[in-house]
Design an enzyme around this catalytic site. Structure first.
Site, PDB file in Angstrom:
ATOM      1  N   HIS A 191    -180.374  86.192 -30.484  1.00  0.00           N
ATOM      2  CA  HIS A 191    -179.707  87.492 -30.466  1.00  0.00           C
ATOM      3  C   HIS A 191    -179.210  87.891 -31.853  1.00  0.00           C
ATOM      4  O   HIS A 191    -179.295  89.041 -32.240  1.00  0.00           O
ATOM      5  CB  HIS A 191    -178.517  87.435 -29.510  1.00  0.00           C
ATOM      6  CG  HIS A 191    -178.940  87.315 -28.091  1.00  0.00           C
ATOM      7  ND1 HIS A 191    -178.108  86.878 -27.105  1.00  0.00           N
ATOM      8  CD2 HIS A 191    -180.108  87.597 -27.501  1.00  0.00           C
ATOM      9  CE1 HIS A 191    -178.756  86.884 -25.962  1.00  0.00           C
ATOM     10  NE2 HIS A 191    -179.971  87.310 -26.173  1.00  0.00           N
ATOM     11  N   CYS A 506    -201.088  92.852 -28.658  1.00  0.00           N
ATOM     12  CA  CYS A 506    -199.746  93.446 -28.616  1.00  0.00           C
ATOM     13  C   CYS A 506    -198.634  92.439 -28.922  1.00  0.00           C
ATOM     14  O   CYS A 506    -197.467  92.752 -28.792  1.00  0.00           O
ATOM     15  CB  CYS A 506    -199.490  94.105 -27.262  1.00  0.00           C
ATOM     16  SG  CYS A 506    -199.473  92.934 -25.905  1.00  0.00           S
TER      17      CYS A 506
HETATM   18  C1  PEP Z   1    -196.614  88.418 -25.738  1.00  0.00           C
HETATM   19  O1  PEP Z   1    -196.401  87.435 -25.041  1.00  0.00           O
HETATM   20  O2  PEP Z   1    -197.236  88.389 -26.825  1.00  0.00           O
HETATM   21  C2  PEP Z   1    -196.083  89.736 -25.324  1.00  0.00           C
HETATM   22  C3  PEP Z   1    -196.375  90.833 -25.986  1.00  0.00           C
HETATM   23  O3  PEP Z   1    -195.259  89.752 -24.243  1.00  0.00           O
HETATM   24  P1  PEP Z   1    -193.681  89.415 -24.336  1.00  0.00           P
HETATM   25  O4  PEP Z   1    -193.344  89.204 -25.787  1.00  0.00           O
HETATM   26  O5  PEP Z   1    -192.989  90.566 -23.725  1.00  0.00           O
HETATM   27  O6  PEP Z   1    -193.622  88.165 -23.525  1.00  0.00           O
END
Ligand code: PEP
Ligand code: MG
Length: 581
Positions: A191, A506
């Site tokens: 955090h 992503c």
């Molecule tokens: C990931 O795991 O790369 C992702 C984009 O999902 P999160 O970070 O929300 O788990």
């Protein structure tokens, strides 16, 4: 002169005066109280807890629209802890049983929780221990009437073992602006790290033995590269070098700002699509300024985390429609279905306590086990996509059977919507996150069952390397630049190409300069990232020549560890930065 090294959390370069904060443990005296004072003491502690809660709520309100909702979650967690019935009842019981003062009781009860959480290996619980330390100090300070803010810290570089989010927020709230932070604590995804980024304070984490060093009058804090450093008592030559670097850093910032207004096209004319990773809240103006190709990842769990109960179908439908409208009618919006479990919890949902939550009931596993929750969300998405380019994306898929099961549930939702006379999109595209090694091994098979892939490198790395993504920095194995991660991505890209299915990325690396070079080299052309990274990535893409990346890819495939991969990517980055000077 001395050098302290660590991991850069927020990028910047500053010259300033160090302020070493040696935190004293709050000294709390233990005093016995008379039986008749017990109700007063309980009232005193409850007042202190309530007043702490009000402070946190005030902070939260004041930060709304300034920071993202996921960042405000830090404060929501603190409020939840202060409302935890078990914690409150333990405190009351301890006052009654031990007949001692409220300060001592808060310390004793909190320490019990802290020790319990610290004993659990999972870093999520270590973060929880820090949260309890943070809130208990806040309450004790209230009881002791010691809540002052150290104004001396203004414009200084703070050096400390660890810092709590609430302390940093309080400083910020009181108008104290830190020039930089250097701390021993090394939670890259903690955090406090998120908050330092949000408040845009150049921050270095994971420095060794900081409190034993002689920091002198002046230091340079340089967090412009992944591994940053602090130079203690810099020489004149260091200062000259700092000034040069500062100038070029600012020029780079200016260049990045200008690039934001241009297209994401490589020097040899290849377009790259930049999408946004969004939570429930976003700055509409920022959205317009970044003009993304669409939303590559809507983390809907943040909508659920913000709510007081599972959000209803109508509410979700309207929210998804609004997001689609604000992003731009035809732009694709990938709505990820609820991804909770592991570190992501909902205050109103009792989840099984598991020994190994990261390997347990999370993502699609949770929704397949909780059909009402899943169906409500799917129906909302199906309805919202009527006039919008919305797609469904499943998190943490492990088996083809899960996709098939989810497909049946979608069909069931459609039948129900039809009976309810509600409009929906029949041929909505359905894709999956690639986060688990089985997805990679079976990429070609999965490709027959979904319309697209989005590689979530944050999780894929932890499951490829069998190491926790939240582990502290030290000598950790978790590194998204591990050769195995890139080979995995490449395998998915090839499977996607062969089967005509789009592959985007992503995870966090899609917004990092080295990550972008690597991903383009592997053939990825769709990147999804937090809004803040868009200008920097755009600027970088405009300096890249795709035809040069074939060699980068070949070199990457010879690398045996993340360091070698980063060196290869860095040397390409330096080369393209050099030719643009
Ligand atoms: C990931 O795991 O790369 C992702 C984009 O999902 P999160 O970070 O929300 O788990
Ligand atoms: Mg993930």
């Amino acid at each position: 002169m001395g050098i302290v090294e660590g991991k850069s959390i927020f990028s910047g370069i500053v010259l300033g005066t160090p302020f070493v904060e040696r935190k004293k443990n709050l000294s709390v005296e233990v005093c016995t109280i008379e039986i008749e004072r017990i109700p007063d003491e309980i009232e005193r502690v409850l007042n202190a807890i309530n007043s702490s809660k009000e402070d946190i709520k005030g902070l939260k309100d004041s930060l709304k629209n300034k920071v993202s909702e996921s960042e405000l979650q830090i404060l929501t967690v603190h409020i939840m802890l202060l409302e935890d019935p078990q914690y409150l009842s333990d405190i009351k019981k301890c006052i009654k049983d031990k007949k001692i003062n409220a300060e001592a009781v808060v310390q004793e009860v909190s320490n019990r929780y802290i020790e319990m959480f610290e004993r659990i290996e999972d870093p999520i619980y270590k973060q929880r221990a820090l949260d309890i330390k943070d809130i208990s100090e806040r309450v004790i300070k209230k009881l002791l009437d010691k809540e002052s803010v150290n104004l001396e810290l203004n414009d200084k570089i703070l050096i400390t073992e660890e810092l709590f989010p609430s302390e940093l927020l309080k400083l910020h709230y009181a108008g104290v602006r830190l020039k930089g932070i250097i701390m021993e604590y090394a939670g890259e995804t903690s955090h406090i790290a998120i908050l330092a980024k949000t408040l845009e304070i150049p921050t270095l984490m994971g420095g060794d033995n900081l409190l034993k060093l002689e920091w002198g009058e002046q230091i340079i804090l340089d967090t412009t590269s992944v591994y940053g450093k602090a130079v203690i008592n810099p020489t004149q030559i260091d200062i000259e070098e700092y000034k040069r670097k500062e100038r070029s850093y600012f020029l780079k910032l200016k260049e990045i700002e200008e690039a934001n207004l241009k297209e994401a096209i490589t020097l040899d004319g290849e377009s790259v699509n930049l999408f946004l990773n969004l939570g429930s809240r976003y700055d509409k103006e920022q959205l317009e300024r970044k003009s993304p190709a669409g939303i590559g990842l809507l983390r809907t769990e943040l909508i659920y985390m913000e709510a007081e109960d599972f959000p209803k179908e109508e509410f979700q439908k309207e929210l998804y429609e609004r997001i689609a409208m604000e992003v731009g009618k035809d732009k694709p919006i990938l709505i990820r279905t609820l991804d909770i479990g592991a570190d992501k919890k909902l205050p109103y949902c009792d989840m099984k306590i598991e020994e190994n939550p990261s390997l347990g009931c999370r993502g699609i596993r949770f929704t397949l086990e909780n059909l009402d929750i899943f169906k409500t969300q799917l129906k909302a998405i199906l309805r919202a996509s009527c006039d919008n380019n919305i797609k469904i994306m499943y998190p943490m898929v492990t088996t083809i059977d899960e996709i098939l099961e989810a497909r049946e549930i979608i069909e069931l939702c459609k039948r129900e919507l039809k009976n309810e006379n509600k409009e929906f999109k029949n041929d909505i595209e359905i894709g999956m996150m690639v986060e688990v090694p089985s997805n990679v091994v079976l990429a070609e098979v999965f490709a027959d069952y979904v319309d697209f892939f989005s590689v979530g490198t944050n999780d894929l790395t932890q499951y490829m390397l069998a190491t926790d993504r939240y582990s502290s920095i030290g000598k950790k194995i978790y590194d998204c630049y591990d050769p195995s991660v890139f080979r995995a991505i490449y395998k998915v890209v090839k499977a996607g190409r062969k089967k005509g299915k789009k592959v985007s990325v992503c995870g966090e690396i899609a917004g990092e300069e080295l990550g972008v070079i690597a991903l383009l080299a592997l053939g990825v052309r769709d990147l999804s990232m937090s809004p803040v990274y868009i200008p920097r990535v755009k600027n970088l893409i405009r300096k890249i020549k795709i035809n040069e990346l074939e060699q980068v890819k070949r070199d990457m495939f010879k690398a045996i560890n993340p360091k070698e991969i980063k060196d290869i990517l860095n040397s390409y980055l330096e080369r393209i930065e050099g030719r643009n000077r």
